[in-house]
Design a protein around this motif. Structure first.
Motif, PDB file in Angstrom:
ATOM      1  N   ALA A 160     -10.140   3.162  25.572  1.00  6.15           N
ATOM      2  CA  ALA A 160     -10.477   4.218  26.526  1.00  6.15           C
ATOM      3  C   ALA A 160     -10.094   5.593  25.985  1.00  6.15           C
TER       4      ALA A 160
ATOM      5  N   PHE B 117     -13.897   5.114  28.948  1.00  6.33           N
ATOM      6  CA  PHE B 117     -13.637   3.787  29.504  1.00  6.33           C
ATOM      7  C   PHE B 117     -13.243   2.812  28.411  1.00  6.33           C
TER       8      PHE B 117
ATOM      9  N   PRO C 153     -18.809   7.266  27.839  1.00  8.91           N
ATOM     10  CA  PRO C 153     -17.997   8.355  28.392  1.00  8.91           C
ATOM     11  C   PRO C 153     -18.865   9.319  29.197  1.00  8.91           C
TER      12      PRO C 153
ATOM     13  N   GLN D 211      -9.298   3.692  32.185  1.00 12.42           N
ATOM     14  CA  GLN D 211      -9.934   5.005  32.075  1.00 12.42           C
ATOM     15  C   GLN D 211      -8.931   5.998  31.512  1.00 12.42           C
ATOM     16  N   GLU D 212      -9.418   6.853  30.653  1.00 10.09           N
ATOM     17  CA  GLU D 212      -8.607   7.957  30.145  1.00 10.09           C
ATOM     18  C   GLU D 212      -9.421   9.235  30.299  1.00 10.09           C
ATOM     19  N   TRP D 213      -8.727  10.303  30.629  1.00  9.22           N
ATOM     20  CA  TRP D 213      -9.358  11.589  30.894  1.00  9.22           C
ATOM     21  C   TRP D 213      -8.847  12.611  29.889  1.00  9.22           C
TER      22      TRP D 213
ATOM     23  N   ARG E 286     -14.331  11.628  30.799  1.00  8.98           N
ATOM     24  CA  ARG E 286     -13.725  10.361  31.207  1.00  8.98           C
ATOM     25  C   ARG E 286     -14.235   9.271  30.285  1.00  8.98           C
TER      26      ARG E 286
ATOM     27  N   LEU F 230     -13.376  -1.335  34.007  1.00  7.80           N
ATOM     28  CA  LEU F 230     -13.447  -0.054  34.721  1.00  7.80           C
ATOM     29  C   LEU F 230     -12.061   0.500  35.047  1.00  7.80           C
TER      30      LEU F 230
END
Length: 179
Positions: free
Chosen positions: A61, A147, A122, A154-156, A145, A151
């Motif tokens: 992610a 993946f 993403p 998630q990393e932002w 965001r 689901l």
């Protein structure tokens, strides 16, 4: 046929019978310990495998978000990204709204049709706003965001990108917590 009585040297002694019983108990005790050790080892291996799987999912992610940020930045520089104008005070905050990424008409867009080793490609959200201290500068908040395999992974990644006198500048970049 009649058996001859055993001589005193050949008669079984009482201590020999006790030793046979103790040996059996000792062997059963050792087998139980080995079984307990084997069960604990298998449990530890299962836990380690789950931890490794979750870590791999998290790393995937992070890489997805990082690569997505690069793609989003390139598309922004080419001028072919949908963007949302921020009219509020201060830094844009529409990205904190869950509908921005998962609503009926989300402002965020997918950066690819599919993404390897990820459940989804993403997503990028570009918010434009005017800096009051620098009126000739266009400011963009890029939120990406990424993946993993699920689901839940998630990393932002987020950055402020500035266009000032036809020069692009990235003010800051960080990993953020999703809304």
């Amino acid at each position: 046929m009649r058996q001859a009585p055993l001589s005193p040297q050949m008669q079984p002694c009482a201590s020999h019978a006790k030793q046979v019983g103790i040996a059996l108990v000792s062997v059963l005790f050792l087998i139980g310990l080995l079984q307990l050790l084997a069960t604990a080892t298998v449990g530890r291996l299962v836990l380690d495998l789950r931890t490794l799987k979750n870590m791999r999912n998290h790393v995937q992610a992070v890489h997805s978000a990082d690569a997505g940020w690069t793609l989003c930045t390139q598309r922004l520089k080419r001028g072919n990204v949908p963007m949302r104008a921020w009219v509020g005070q201060g830094e844009p905050a529409y990205w904190r709204n869950a509908d921005a990424f998962d609503g009926n008409k989300p402002a965020a867009f997918n950066l690819a049709a599919a993404w390897p080793y990820a459940v989804r490609p993403p997503q990028c959200l570009v918010e434009q706003w005017t800096l009051q201290t620098q009126p000739n500068t266009s400011a963009y908040l890029l939120t990406v965001r990424g993946f993993g395999v699920t689901l839940n992974a998630q990393e932002w990644v987020q950055s402020i990108t500035l266009l000032e006198n036809a020069k692009w500048r990235h003010s800051w970049r960080s990993v953020v917590r999703g809304p």
